[in-house]
Design a protein around this motif. Structure first.
Motif, mmCIF file in Angstrom:
data_model
loop_
_atom_site.group_PDB
_atom_site.id
_atom_site.type_symbol
_atom_site.label_atom_id
_atom_site.label_comp_id
_atom_site.label_asym_id
_atom_site.label_seq_id
_atom_site.Cartn_x
_atom_site.Cartn_y
_atom_site.Cartn_z
ATOM 1 N N PHE A 183 0.842 -1.178 0.000
ATOM 2 C CA PHE A 183 0.000 0.000 0.000
ATOM 3 C C PHE A 183 0.884 1.237 0.000
ATOM 4 O O PHE A 183 1.990 1.223 0.553
ATOM 5 C CB PHE A 183 -0.883 0.017 1.247
ATOM 6 C CG PHE A 183 -1.879 -1.097 1.308
ATOM 7 C CD1 PHE A 183 -3.095 -0.990 0.665
ATOM 8 C CD2 PHE A 183 -1.609 -2.259 2.021
ATOM 9 C CE1 PHE A 183 -4.031 -2.011 0.724
ATOM 10 C CE2 PHE A 183 -2.530 -3.282 2.090
ATOM 11 C CZ PHE A 183 -3.741 -3.159 1.432
ATOM 12 N N GLU A 184 0.383 2.317 -0.565
ATOM 13 C CA GLU A 184 1.158 3.559 -0.567
ATOM 14 C C GLU A 184 0.200 4.748 -0.565
ATOM 15 O O GLU A 184 -0.739 4.811 -1.362
ATOM 16 C CB GLU A 184 2.062 3.636 -1.796
ATOM 17 C CG GLU A 184 2.906 4.901 -1.826
ATOM 18 C CD GLU A 184 3.695 5.048 -3.124
ATOM 19 O OE1 GLU A 184 4.790 5.623 -3.087
ATOM 20 O OE2 GLU A 184 3.181 4.599 -4.163
ATOM 21 N N LEU A 185 0.441 5.685 0.351
ATOM 22 C CA LEU A 185 -0.283 6.957 0.391
ATOM 23 C C LEU A 185 0.697 8.058 0.048
ATOM 24 O O LEU A 185 1.685 8.261 0.763
ATOM 25 C CB LEU A 185 -0.887 7.186 1.776
ATOM 26 C CG LEU A 185 -1.615 8.511 1.978
ATOM 27 C CD1 LEU A 185 -2.826 8.624 1.065
ATOM 28 C CD2 LEU A 185 -2.025 8.686 3.436
ATOM 29 N N GLN A 186 0.450 8.769 -1.028
ATOM 30 C CA GLN A 186 1.377 9.794 -1.480
ATOM 31 C C GLN A 186 1.023 11.153 -0.894
ATOM 32 O O GLN A 186 -0.092 11.384 -0.410
ATOM 33 C CB GLN A 186 1.366 9.876 -3.011
ATOM 34 C CG GLN A 186 1.803 8.600 -3.694
ATOM 35 C CD GLN A 186 1.824 8.716 -5.203
ATOM 36 O OE1 GLN A 186 1.822 9.812 -5.762
ATOM 37 N NE2 GLN A 186 1.836 7.592 -5.884
ATOM 38 N N GLN A 187 1.990 12.074 -0.960
ATOM 39 C CA GLN A 187 1.735 13.447 -0.548
ATOM 40 C C GLN A 187 0.764 14.097 -1.513
ATOM 41 O O GLN A 187 0.862 13.893 -2.737
ATOM 42 C CB GLN A 187 3.045 14.251 -0.511
ATOM 43 C CG GLN A 187 2.895 15.665 0.011
ATOM 44 C CD GLN A 187 2.456 15.702 1.458
ATOM 45 O OE1 GLN A 187 3.047 15.045 2.317
ATOM 46 N NE2 GLN A 187 1.398 16.463 1.741
ATOM 47 N N ASN A 188 -0.200 14.826 -0.962
ATOM 48 C CA ASN A 188 -1.162 15.514 -1.828
ATOM 49 C C ASN A 188 -0.460 16.519 -2.725
ATOM 50 O O ASN A 188 0.635 17.009 -2.411
ATOM 51 C CB ASN A 188 -2.232 16.218 -0.997
ATOM 52 C CG ASN A 188 -1.662 17.349 -0.162
ATOM 53 O OD1 ASN A 188 -0.803 17.123 0.697
ATOM 54 N ND2 ASN A 188 -2.140 18.559 -0.383
#
Length: 268
Positions: free
Chosen positions: A179-184
């Protein structure tokens, strides 16, 4: 006339971009023309490009209106400008190997400009300068044998940019392995920003915006999503549709197997 483009494998289908009257279309090799500008609010069209994998999908670069996209053969147009800091777009290019990857060049003669890249068919744009000095960028082209190489025709000459791919690592099945959450992006932003995340399998999740006190401001997503890359857009409003105050906010992505939190700044 500003530009002309034909549809791959169908030379009878021709589009032109004009200085004052938007887009015109011919379906019989130029013998007859009709205006195809519904949805355009900026009528100077500097560049047109057709998705090589889907001739119904086109992108238009306009002066003052940014990038527009049509998915019905120019029957209608929608703006797609999230992440663009300038709305005078001069050039476009679509990656033939990955048609969801689109490039845009901005600027005005005598001024500065930027190369932008979208990984999701124009939904969200990010600058792609890689050392290129900001300058007027009226031309873009991709190496036909290696589409990671971009040629930029600028007011200061031609530049070549070779990108190093840093995509999410994938398993042999083609799915992401984490999983990966990127910077907005953009950040700081006003009024909208895009949040990109990647899932390695279909997952029930929640994506929620919080203020500094931990109060829930907005539930952006809740439910099951497929594996792959996803984009959520926040417009700076709470769950009641009211604009929130400028300041620092957190966005948190939570599933049964993964959670991550990042910080963003809403500017006024």
């Amino acid at each position: 006339m500003r530009c002309v483009v034909t549809v791959p494998y169908n030379s009878n289908m021709v589009y032109i971009g004009t200085m004052k009257s938007g887009v015109w279309k011919s379906s019989n090799g130029g013998n007859n023309w009709f205006q195809a500008s519904y949805g355009l609010t900026a009528m100077e069209v500097r560049y047109l490009v057709v998705d090589p994998s889907n001739p119904q999908t086109l992108y238009a670069a306009t002066t003052g209106g940014g990038v527009y996209k049509s998915t019905d053969g120019a029957g209608s147009w929608q703006p797609c400008n999230i992440g663009l800091a300038e709305l005078s777009i001069r050039s476009l290019a679509v990656d033939p190997a990955q048609p969801s990857v689109v490039y845009a060049g901005s600027g005005v003669m005598g001024g500065t400009g930027t190369v932008y890249k979208s990984m999701d068919g124009g939904q969200v744009w990010q600058p792609l300068m890689n050392g290129l000095v900001p300058t007027y960028i009226p031309c873009l082209a991709l190496d036909p044998f290696n589409s990671a190489t971009v040629f930029c025709g600028t007011a200061n000459g031609v530049y070549r940019m070779t990108q190093v791919h840093t995509a999410v690592r994938r398993s042999e099945s083609g799915q992401p392995v984490s999983f990966e959450l990127q910077q907005n992006y953009p950040n700081p932003f006003n009024p909208t920003t895009a949040i990109v995340f990647t899932l390695n399998r279909p997952t029930d999740l929640n994506l929620v915006i919080y203020d500094l006190l931990g109060n829930q401001i907005r539930s952006l997503l809740s439910g099951k999503l497929s594996a792959g890359r996803h984009t959520a857009v926040w417009d700076g409003r709470d769950d009641s549709g009211r604009s929130v105050a400028a300041g620092v906010y957190f966005y948190r992505l939570v599933s049964s197997e993964f959670s991550a939190t990042r910080t963003m700044i809403l500017a006024k």
